[in-house]
Write an enzyme that holds these catalytic residues in place. Structure first.
Site, mmCIF file in Angstrom:
data_model
loop_
_atom_site.group_PDB
_atom_site.id
_atom_site.type_symbol
_atom_site.label_atom_id
_atom_site.label_comp_id
_atom_site.label_asym_id
_atom_site.label_seq_id
_atom_site.Cartn_x
_atom_site.Cartn_y
_atom_site.Cartn_z
ATOM 1 N N ARG A 86 2.385 18.883 28.010
ATOM 2 C CA ARG A 86 1.306 18.429 27.135
ATOM 3 C C ARG A 86 0.090 17.951 27.907
ATOM 4 N NH1 ARG A 86 3.005 17.953 21.833
ATOM 5 N NH2 ARG A 86 5.120 17.163 21.557
ATOM 6 N N GLU A 120 -5.916 20.576 13.866
ATOM 7 C CA GLU A 120 -4.654 21.090 14.396
ATOM 8 C C GLU A 120 -4.866 21.681 15.788
ATOM 9 O OE1 GLU A 120 -1.685 21.054 14.584
ATOM 10 O OE2 GLU A 120 -0.567 21.961 12.956
ATOM 11 N N ASP A 121 -3.816 21.658 16.578
ATOM 12 C CA ASP A 121 -3.875 22.295 17.890
ATOM 13 C C ASP A 121 -3.843 23.813 17.768
ATOM 14 O OD1 ASP A 121 -1.278 22.263 16.898
ATOM 15 O OD2 ASP A 121 -0.343 21.505 18.726
ATOM 16 N N PHE A 173 3.661 32.193 23.831
ATOM 17 C CA PHE A 173 3.854 30.751 23.693
ATOM 18 C C PHE A 173 2.954 30.019 24.682
ATOM 19 C CE2 PHE A 173 5.954 26.639 23.842
ATOM 20 C CZ PHE A 173 6.084 26.401 22.483
ATOM 21 N N ASP A 196 0.082 29.123 13.782
ATOM 22 C CA ASP A 196 0.875 30.329 14.038
ATOM 23 C C ASP A 196 1.258 30.932 12.680
ATOM 24 O OD1 ASP A 196 2.510 32.278 15.075
ATOM 25 O OD2 ASP A 196 4.062 30.935 15.804
ATOM 26 N N GLY A 241 0.643 17.533 18.899
ATOM 27 C CA GLY A 241 -0.145 18.568 19.574
ATOM 28 C C GLY A 241 -1.651 18.351 19.566
HETATM 29 P P1 IMP Z 1 2.900 27.004 12.370
HETATM 30 O O1 IMP Z 1 3.791 28.140 12.811
HETATM 31 O O2 IMP Z 1 1.519 27.528 12.032
HETATM 32 O O3 IMP Z 1 3.511 26.225 11.235
HETATM 33 O O4 IMP Z 1 2.726 26.048 13.617
HETATM 34 C C1 IMP Z 1 3.496 24.908 13.707
HETATM 35 C C2 IMP Z 1 3.301 24.111 14.942
HETATM 36 O O5 IMP Z 1 4.029 24.757 15.956
HETATM 37 C C3 IMP Z 1 1.902 23.922 15.500
HETATM 38 O O6 IMP Z 1 1.234 22.828 14.957
HETATM 39 C C4 IMP Z 1 2.209 23.654 16.951
HETATM 40 O O7 IMP Z 1 2.435 22.289 17.162
HETATM 41 C C5 IMP Z 1 3.476 24.449 17.179
HETATM 42 N N1 IMP Z 1 3.182 25.709 17.894
HETATM 43 C C6 IMP Z 1 2.920 26.924 17.374
HETATM 44 N N2 IMP Z 1 2.680 27.820 18.355
HETATM 45 C C7 IMP Z 1 2.786 27.127 19.518
HETATM 46 C C8 IMP Z 1 2.629 27.498 20.916
HETATM 47 O O8 IMP Z 1 2.308 28.643 21.284
HETATM 48 N N3 IMP Z 1 2.825 26.503 21.803
HETATM 49 C C9 IMP Z 1 3.149 25.223 21.458
HETATM 50 N N4 IMP Z 1 3.292 24.839 20.182
HETATM 51 C C10 IMP Z 1 3.114 25.780 19.223
HETATM 52 MG MG MG Z 2 0.870 20.913 15.940
#
Ligand code: IMP
Ligand code: MG
Length: 199
Positions: A177, A111-112, A164, A115, A50
């Site tokens: 992407r 990080e991108d 999302f 969440d 990402g």
């Molecule tokens: P986490 O929930 O903070 O562990 O996020 C994990 C990963 O999920 C992030 O690094 C993103 O790559 C992916 N992610 C979370 N939310 C989104 C979204 O809205 N779109 C696309 N990828 C997401």
């Molecule tokens: Mg990511």
């Protein structure tokens, strides 16, 4: 000629952040990171897939900030979060480690999107154990609604709505992407969702 953005049109509900807004956010992040690492070596750790574009654009933007870091290296780490494709489960797997050691380096994790925060927490813990001179984190997008950890975010680009998001490195089942902007998917696009992989 095939225009990828046109072929994705029906899946995209609306643009959330334009390419210009992303560039402005990257510029702000770059200035802050450059000032905090003035005349020091800096390692950006981009989280694949990402943060591919975020890390690359950030590195170039930091390079032209006056009195910024003395040198910049970019490395990538690849992790994967498993879930039902629209949400990560918090189970993080290391798919590809860094190319170089970070011991003694000033490291910024790039990080991108954050969440639930478990991916960033995992990376903080992993890299923190490798004795970097300093460790901080930079995220382009913050989705603060479902946080499960109090992981520290030192540099935050944009606060994202609770939806999302795809584009600028973010995918849905490996699609979208390469879009140069950030967009919300139509909910119809999730109707076929099964167990998938995001990251
Ligand atoms: P986490 O929930 O903070 O562990 O996020 C994990 C990963 O999920 C992030 O690094 C993103 O790559 C992916 N992610 C979370 N939310 C989104 C979204 O809205 N779109 C696309 N990828 C997401
Ligand atoms: Mg990511």
């Amino acid at each position: 000629m095939i225009n990828i953005a046109n072929s994705y049109d029906s899946a995209i509900a609306r643009e959330l952040f334009s390419a210009g807004e992303i560039a402005a956010a990257i510029e702000r992040l770059a200035t802050a990171i450059a000032q905090d690492h003035s005349r020091q070596p800096l390692t950006l750790v981009g989280v694949l897939k990402g943060a591919l574009y975020v890390a690359a654009d950030l590195a170039r933007a930091i390079s032209v900030v006056p009195d910024g870091p003395s040198d910049i290296s970019v490395d990538y780490i690849c992790v994967s979060s498993y879930g039902n494709a629209a949400r990560s489960s918090g189970e993080v797997r290391l798919l590809k480690d860094l190319g170089d050691p970070v011991s003694g380096r000033n490291v910024v994790i790039v990080e991108d999107i954050v969440d639930n925060g478990l991916t960033l927490q995992y990376l903080h813990d992993l890299l923190g154990r490798r004795n970097p001179a300093s460790l901080s984190s930079c995220v382009l997008l913050d989705k603060p609604y479902r946080r499960q950890t109090d992981v520290r975010i030192d540099y935050r680009g944009l606060v994202a709505p609770d939806t999302f998001i795809v584009g600028y490195g973010l995918d849905y089942q490996e699609k979208f992407r390469s879009l140069p902007y950030l967009a919300k998917l139509r909910s119809r696009a999730f109707e076929d969702q099964g167990t998938g992989q995001i990251g």
